[in-house]
Design an enzyme around this catalytic site. Structure first.
Site, PDB file in Angstrom:
ATOM      1  N   TYR A 102       0.862  -1.183   0.000  1.00 38.47           N
ATOM      2  CA  TYR A 102       0.000   0.000   0.000  1.00 38.47           C
ATOM      3  C   TYR A 102       0.899   1.233   0.000  1.00 38.47           C
ATOM      4  O   TYR A 102       1.840   1.328   0.797  1.00 38.47           O
ATOM      5  CB  TYR A 102      -0.881   0.006   1.253  1.00 38.47           C
ATOM      6  CG  TYR A 102      -1.688   1.280   1.397  1.00 38.47           C
ATOM      7  CD1 TYR A 102      -2.974   1.367   0.873  1.00 38.47           C
ATOM      8  CD2 TYR A 102      -1.148   2.401   2.027  1.00 38.47           C
ATOM      9  CE1 TYR A 102      -3.707   2.530   0.974  1.00 38.47           C
ATOM     10  CE2 TYR A 102      -1.871   3.577   2.132  1.00 38.47           C
ATOM     11  CZ  TYR A 102      -3.150   3.638   1.606  1.00 38.47           C
ATOM     12  OH  TYR A 102      -3.870   4.791   1.692  1.00 38.47           O
ATOM     13  N   GLU A 190      -3.240   7.284  -4.339  1.00 32.62           N
ATOM     14  CA  GLU A 190      -3.103   6.008  -3.630  1.00 32.62           C
ATOM     15  C   GLU A 190      -2.870   4.892  -4.624  1.00 32.62           C
ATOM     16  O   GLU A 190      -3.537   4.832  -5.660  1.00 32.62           O
ATOM     17  CB  GLU A 190      -4.395   5.747  -2.847  1.00 32.62           C
ATOM     18  CG  GLU A 190      -4.383   4.478  -2.029  1.00 32.62           C
ATOM     19  CD  GLU A 190      -5.749   4.221  -1.387  1.00 32.62           C
ATOM     20  OE1 GLU A 190      -5.998   4.775  -0.304  1.00 32.62           O
ATOM     21  OE2 GLU A 190      -6.552   3.477  -1.980  1.00 32.62           O
TER      22      GLU A 190
END
Ligand code: GDP
Ligand code: MN
Length: 379
Positions: A102, A190
């Site tokens: 992530y 992201e």
């Protein structure tokens, strides 16, 4: 403002952040053609919708034939994901994933800077990771004057990797992503997951970007991508009418004059065990047209089961407000229960005008809220 994954990936490519090949499709036939065009044994069909959690909602499917690609595209194109209809999918090359990471840049109000968040436990359960083991998410503040120079990026990359080739690859991705974030006035970029494939390379197989609406005036390329959700369209209508409106999830539609009174009304609804459907400040006067516009706005929300009108008559007198309400509701065709509380100048006259009509008249804010919550249970 949000954009789709495929649009975020176009930005990624421009900024040399590696992404897999994909084709945008609006029809199942295009999906089977896309599968053929990619020419790989496996592909992934993914919903393009302005919300996360598509995988868990069944909006991401691995396919290994043209027929399967078309079949899953058809199923996904009919879906609602978190209330949003899916009208586009991408068919992308399937990637052989070794690990999922992530990575994101966002604005952090606490440190008043951009923050980099990274985790080796990326993928669909990142929210769980954040909740149950927050220590597995690294957080680094970026000094706005220094930005993200190579030595810093490399230092962060060491949080994931030890092998120099991968550290350099990761550092490059971090720098490029940071530049993209700054250049486009994003409030979030992201990658989840950023994956390491079986040949050791890194690839962004999902991308998300949110932009600062206040900066859109200087981001024409971004503004062009705006696709308003139903809620945003409703909020646009409200702005046009001079209202301040925020949609919520409850069943009691509120029509109030003044922001403070509107907030209090919502608190009172909660206190009496109900849930507000919205915040709505209609501002100063209560002319019939304004009431009609406000009702039109409230009734766009199918969850609204009862309307609570809470008006303080100052310069606008309550009897004028009452006349306006009667006039407006003569023109509106619906039988939704409406509770009214009027207070201030000429409140007696105002309430008397409304008694014996379709309105339920309340004496106090407490009574009004209780009546609104009760009429909810009667339906
Ligand atoms: P999200 O659920 O909306 O975040 O959608 P993602 O694009 O992140 O996909 C969800 C999950 O599907 C990822 O975390 C991966 O585990 C899996 N996935 C997506 N693309 C591929 C792929 O090409 N190959 C494999 N093996 N898994 C994939
Ligand atoms: Mn994802």
């Amino acid at each position: 403002m949000k954009i789709h994954e495929y649009q975020a990936k176009e930005f990624f490519s421009t900024y040399n952040i590696p992404v897999e090949k994909y084709v945008l499709c609006k029809h199942p036939d295009e999906a089977s053609a896309a599968y053929r065009q990619l020419g790989r044994a496996k592909a992934v069909v993914k919903a393009q919708v302005l919300t996360g959690g598509r995988g868990k909602a069944g909006g991401v499917k691995l396919v290994s034939s043209e027929a399967e690609a078309s079949w899953h595209a058809q199923a996904i194109l009919g879906m609602l994901i978190k209330r949003l209809p899916v009208t586009k999918v991408i068919v992308s090359e399937a990637v052989a994933i070794v690990s999922e990471y992530y990575v994101s840049f966002a604005i952090d109000r606490n440190t008043r800077s951009v923050i980099l968040m990274m985790s080796v436990e990326g993928g669909m359960d990142i929210e769980e990771v954040a909740k149950l083991s927050p220590e597995k998410i690294h957080r680094f503040s970026i000094d706005p004057l220094v930005g993200l120079p190579a030595y810093q990026a490399r230092r962060f990359a060491f949080a994931f990797f030890t092998q120099m080739g991968q550290v350099d690859q990761m550092a490059g991705i971090l720098q490029n992503l940071y530049n993209l974030f700054i250049d486009k006035d994003a409030s979030l970029v992201e990658i989840n997951p950023l994956v390491r494939t079986d040949n050791g390379s890194l690839l962004a197989i999902d991308g998300k970007m949110t932009f600062d609406d206040n900066a859109l005036y200087r981001q024409p390329q971004v503004s062009l991508l705006a696709e308003l959700t139903e809620d945003e369209q409703t909020e646009g209508y409200a702005r046009e009418k001079g209202f301040s409106y925020v949609r919520m999830d409850g069943e009691i539609g509120c029509m109030v004059n003044g922001a403070g009174l509107a907030m209090t009304t919502m608190d009172m609804i909660k206190l009496y065990g109900g849930n507000p459907a919205n915040f709505l400040d209609i501002g100063g006067s209560s002319k019939p047209q304004k009431v009609i516009d406000a009702m039109t706005l409230l009734l766009k929300d199918p969850n609204v089961k009862v309307v609570l009108i809470n008006i303080f008559g100052g310069i606008t007198r309550c009897d004028d407000v009452a006349t306006g309400l009667l006039d407006a509701f003569n023109r509106i065709q619906n039988d939704i229960p409406v509770v009214v509380r009027l207070t201030g100048t000429n409140e007696k006259e105002g309430c008397n005008l409304l008694r014996g009509t379709r309105f339920k008249v309340a004496e106090s804010m407490g009574e009004a809220t209780r009546m609104a919550v009760e009429s909810l249970h009667q339906h």
